[in-house]
Design an enzyme around this catalytic site. Structure first.
Site, PDB file in Angstrom:
ATOM      1  N   ASP A   1     -42.470 147.711  45.687  1.00 24.94           N
ATOM      2  CA  ASP A   1     -41.674 146.996  46.023  1.00 24.94           C
ATOM      3  C   ASP A   1     -40.984 145.770  45.188  1.00 24.94           C
ATOM      4  O   ASP A   1     -41.708 145.261  44.092  1.00 24.94           O
ATOM      5  CB  ASP A   1     -42.293 145.537  46.871  1.00 24.94           C
ATOM      6  CG  ASP A   1     -40.602 145.056  47.490  1.00 24.94           C
ATOM      7  OD1 ASP A   1     -39.828 145.501  48.333  1.00 24.94           O
ATOM      8  OD2 ASP A   1     -41.248 143.486  47.321  1.00 24.94           O
TER       9      ASP A   1
ATOM     10  N   PRO B   1     -33.686 137.599  41.964  1.00 31.02           N
ATOM     11  CA  PRO B   1     -33.997 136.830  43.835  1.00 31.02           C
ATOM     12  C   PRO B   1     -34.830 136.684  44.330  1.00 31.02           C
ATOM     13  O   PRO B   1     -36.323 137.769  43.909  1.00 31.02           O
ATOM     14  CB  PRO B   1     -34.112 138.782  43.712  1.00 31.02           C
ATOM     15  CG  PRO B   1     -33.917 139.363  42.720  1.00 31.02           C
ATOM     16  CD  PRO B   1     -34.194 138.380  40.978  1.00 31.02           C
TER      17      PRO B   1
ATOM     18  N   HIS C   1     -39.707 131.290  43.190  1.00 28.39           N
ATOM     19  CA  HIS C   1     -39.641 131.355  41.960  1.00 28.39           C
ATOM     20  C   HIS C   1     -39.125 130.074  41.481  1.00 28.39           C
ATOM     21  O   HIS C   1     -39.329 129.104  41.782  1.00 28.39           O
ATOM     22  CB  HIS C   1     -37.984 132.152  41.862  1.00 28.39           C
ATOM     23  CG  HIS C   1     -38.007 133.059  42.257  1.00 28.39           C
ATOM     24  ND1 HIS C   1     -38.829 135.016  41.629  1.00 28.39           N
ATOM     25  CD2 HIS C   1     -37.900 134.902  43.358  1.00 28.39           C
ATOM     26  CE1 HIS C   1     -38.730 135.484  41.609  1.00 28.39           C
ATOM     27  NE2 HIS C   1     -37.423 135.407  43.146  1.00 28.39           N
TER      28      HIS C   1
ATOM     29  N   HIS D   1     -44.923 138.146  48.342  1.00 33.18           N
ATOM     30  CA  HIS D   1     -45.810 137.752  47.016  1.00 33.18           C
ATOM     31  C   HIS D   1     -46.509 136.173  46.647  1.00 33.18           C
ATOM     32  O   HIS D   1     -45.561 135.788  47.103  1.00 33.18           O
ATOM     33  CB  HIS D   1     -44.021 137.413  46.267  1.00 33.18           C
ATOM     34  CG  HIS D   1     -43.440 138.812  46.837  1.00 33.18           C
ATOM     35  ND1 HIS D   1     -43.158 140.306  45.564  1.00 33.18           N
ATOM     36  CD2 HIS D   1     -41.812 139.309  47.623  1.00 33.18           C
ATOM     37  CE1 HIS D   1     -42.614 141.475  46.623  1.00 33.18           C
ATOM     38  NE2 HIS D   1     -41.767 140.442  47.332  1.00 33.18           N
ATOM     39  N   LEU D   2     -47.525 137.272  46.407  1.00 34.99           N
ATOM     40  CA  LEU D   2     -48.060 135.887  45.732  1.00 34.99           C
ATOM     41  C   LEU D   2     -48.148 135.141  44.902  1.00 34.99           C
ATOM     42  O   LEU D   2     -48.988 133.915  44.436  1.00 34.99           O
ATOM     43  CB  LEU D   2     -49.389 135.716  46.230  1.00 34.99           C
ATOM     44  CG  LEU D   2     -49.904 135.859  47.618  1.00 34.99           C
ATOM     45  CD1 LEU D   2     -50.696 136.003  48.029  1.00 34.99           C
ATOM     46  CD2 LEU D   2     -49.080 134.348  49.017  1.00 34.99           C
TER      47      LEU D   2
ATOM     48  N   ASP E   1     -40.850 138.519  52.920  1.00 28.84           N
ATOM     49  CA  ASP E   1     -40.370 138.998  52.078  1.00 28.84           C
ATOM     50  C   ASP E   1     -40.177 137.782  51.019  1.00 28.84           C
ATOM     51  O   ASP E   1     -39.720 137.141  50.167  1.00 28.84           O
ATOM     52  CB  ASP E   1     -39.411 139.716  51.535  1.00 28.84           C
ATOM     53  CG  ASP E   1     -39.197 139.953  49.911  1.00 28.84           C
ATOM     54  OD1 ASP E   1     -40.005 139.596  49.299  1.00 28.84           O
ATOM     55  OD2 ASP E   1     -37.963 140.484  49.846  1.00 28.84           O
TER      56      ASP E   1
ATOM     57  N   HIS F   1     -39.364 149.968  49.004  1.00 25.08           N
ATOM     58  CA  HIS F   1     -37.877 148.730  49.222  1.00 25.08           C
ATOM     59  C   HIS F   1     -36.910 149.936  48.922  1.00 25.08           C
ATOM     60  O   HIS F   1     -37.150 150.568  47.706  1.00 25.08           O
ATOM     61  CB  HIS F   1     -38.404 148.232  47.847  1.00 25.08           C
ATOM     62  CG  HIS F   1     -37.464 147.722  46.425  1.00 25.08           C
ATOM     63  ND1 HIS F   1     -37.311 146.089  47.201  1.00 25.08           N
ATOM     64  CD2 HIS F   1     -36.069 148.307  46.179  1.00 25.08           C
ATOM     65  CE1 HIS F   1     -35.932 145.863  46.424  1.00 25.08           C
ATOM     66  NE2 HIS F   1     -35.336 146.879  45.986  1.00 25.08           N
TER      67      HIS F   1
HETATM   68  O1  DOR Z   1     -35.801 139.278  46.493  1.00 24.66           O
HETATM   69  C1  DOR Z   1     -36.585 140.096  46.238  1.00 24.66           C
HETATM   70  N1  DOR Z   1     -37.472 139.599  45.689  1.00 24.66           N
HETATM   71  N2  DOR Z   1     -36.670 141.438  46.157  1.00 24.66           N
HETATM   72  C2  DOR Z   1     -37.838 141.992  45.885  1.00 24.66           C
HETATM   73  O2  DOR Z   1     -37.820 143.162  46.273  1.00 24.66           O
HETATM   74  C3  DOR Z   1     -38.446 141.415  45.147  1.00 24.66           C
HETATM   75  C4  DOR Z   1     -39.278 139.841  45.174  1.00 24.66           C
HETATM   76  C5  DOR Z   1     -39.646 139.276  44.000  1.00 24.66           C
HETATM   77  O3  DOR Z   1     -40.537 139.905  43.966  1.00 24.66           O
HETATM   78  O4  DOR Z   1     -39.164 137.958  43.723  1.00 24.66           O
HETATM   79 ZN    ZN Z   2     -38.075 144.250  48.186  1.00 26.08          ZN
END
Ligand code: DOR
Ligand code: ZN
Length: 437
Positions: free
Chosen positions: A158, A329, A315, A66-67, A311, A185
């Site tokens: 996802d 998450p 955040h 995730h960028l 993954d 997912h």
């Molecule tokens: O923990 C997660 N974070 N699971 C996901 O499916 C998405 C991801 C996110 O984009 O933060």
């Molecule tokens: Zn996921």
């Protein structure tokens, strides 16, 4: 460029690797004499990389990153995420579609692709959303994204499950025609309403709503049936339970075109981490039990689970340093992935370095259909590789990682395996653990 004294795949005697024009030109012991002579004749200087005691592996490929660009550049950008990836030994990453705006059309995927090229540290391949806005209701324009400059071949919602079976069936049919793959997912949303943690004793004691293993397993089983029926390719994201491994084994035995990934955090951490209530441990799917972890390690070693994917999910502090139920998450993963694989599989003897090349590079490149990644370390092949010091250790500090966000669950841990050099088609992107921009 001459890489000196490195063991290919950690096997055999040390050799030297001569890199010329982005390609592995020669491999052999004591290369300097002859090659230096030739280079002197050409009046060129030879750059030497002393890799004594190190292991050469093909550059790693991450199918699940995730960028956060566009939309949440306060947590990660294509530039900072590419730097983190290169430092982790990666030469290609797949950028997930759950950005803001969502990567569900050609304009966004081309933007991500172009920005990745500008940064130039790793090959950034945008993943296209399966449904418009990740809403699960209407298929996105998969064909337009596939035909765009970004050449999208991996599609995923996802963060969300493509839970409607008819939409999933159509998505598989279309991607089959596009020679692509759906990365699912797997989370049956009706079984995970308000879910906060693995459904089990620990979550019950803490009063957290549970995320049952069957929510994952039921979708994986359903999708394997749909993949078999359509003849399309399915990839299962972040497998987290022993039951999913059983389903995958069954589906593969009956000839389903299914592949699967496991994250480093699901290979090491368990729901014991819930005890501290620290949301740095909150992730989707959640951390599971010790026996799930053990089964996942064995499944990866055996090949039932094909590869490791991070993954990597940066955040912002305000989205993580808050009460558990409000926290988002996700965990950082790019710079710690190799070390966790060494800790959980190489050290216990479940995987050798050849196996590391398989699960971190060759398999993910094959699943995504990348022709010039995950290639053998051999003459004539692209010099896309990573040099690892297998004996060194390092201590993880979130504040020192290249990502803008710092949410690593491995904070303070001393881990084995240090990436010294990363090279993308002959260009050194990381040297002595530092990004070369
Ligand atoms: O923990 C997660 N974070 N699971 C996901 O499916 C998405 C991801 C996110 O984009 O933060
Ligand atoms: Zn996921």
């Amino acid at each position: 460029m001459l890489i000196k004294g490195v063991r290919l795949y950690g096997e055999g005697d040390p050799v030297d690797i001569l890199v010329r024009d982005g390609v592995i030109a020669e491999i052999g012991p004591w290369l300097d004499a002859a090659s230096t002579q030739e280079l002197t004749r050409q009046e060129m200087t030879l750059e030497i990389i002393d890799a004594d005691g190190q292991i050469a592996l093909p550059g790693f490929v991450d199918l699940h990153t995730h960028l956060r660009e566009p939309g949440r550049e306060d947590t990660e950008t294509i530039a900072t995420g590419s730097a983190a990836a290169a430092l982790g030994g990666y030469t290609a990453v797949f950028a997930m579609a759950n950005t803001d705006p969502v990567a569900d059309n050609a304009v966004i995927v081309e933007h991500v692709w172009r920005r990745g090229r500008e940064v130039g540290l790793v090959d950034v391949h945008p993943v296209g959303a399966v449904t418009v806005g990740l809403k699960g209701e209407k298929l996105a324009e998969l064909g337009t994204m596939a035909r765009s400059q970004a050449g999208v071949r991996v599609f995923s919602d996802d963060g969300h499950c493509v839970s409607d079976p008819l939409i999933m069936r159509r998505a598989l049919e279309y991607t089959k025609a596009l020679d692509g793959v759906i990365a699912q997912h797997a989370e049956e949303p009706r079984l995970t309403v308000d879910a906060q943690a693995h459904e089990g004793e620990r979550a019950a004691r803490l009063g957290l709503a549970g995320w049952p293993a069957a929510a994952e397993e039921s979708i994986v089983a359903r999708d394997c049936l749909l993949a078999k029926q359509t003849g399309a390719r399915l990839h299962v994201c972040h497998v987290s339970t022993a039951g999913t491994v059983d389903v995958l084994r069954w589906a593969k035995e009956r000839g389903t075109k299914v592949s699967a990934e496991v994250t480093p955090h699901h290979l090491l951490l368990t729901d014991e981490r819930l005890a501290t209530y620290d949301p740095v441990n909150k992730v989707n799917p959640p951390l599971r039990t010790e026996s799930d972890v053990q089964v996942l390690r064995e499944a990866l070693a055996e090949g039932v689970v094909d590869c490791v994917a991070t993954d990597h999910a940066p955040h912002a502090p305000q989205d993580k340093d808050c009460e558990w139920s409000a926290a988002r998450p996700g965990m950082l993963g790019l710079q710690t992935a190799l070390s966790i694989v060494v800790e959980t599989l190489v050290r216990p003897g479940l995987l050798d370095w050849r196996g590391v090349a398989r699960v971190m590079s060759e398999k993910p490149a094959e699943i995504a259909g990348l022709p010039d990644q995950g290639r053998p370390l051999a003459v004539g092949e692209p010099a896309t590789l990573t040099l690892v010091d297998p004996h060194a250790t390092w201590t993880v500090r979130g504040s020192e990682l290249a990502s803008i966000a710092g949410n690593t669950p491995f904070e303070g841990m001393e881990l084995p395996g240090v990436v010294r050099t990363t090279m993308l088609r002959g260009r050194v992107t990381v040297s002595e653990g530092k990004v070369q921009s």
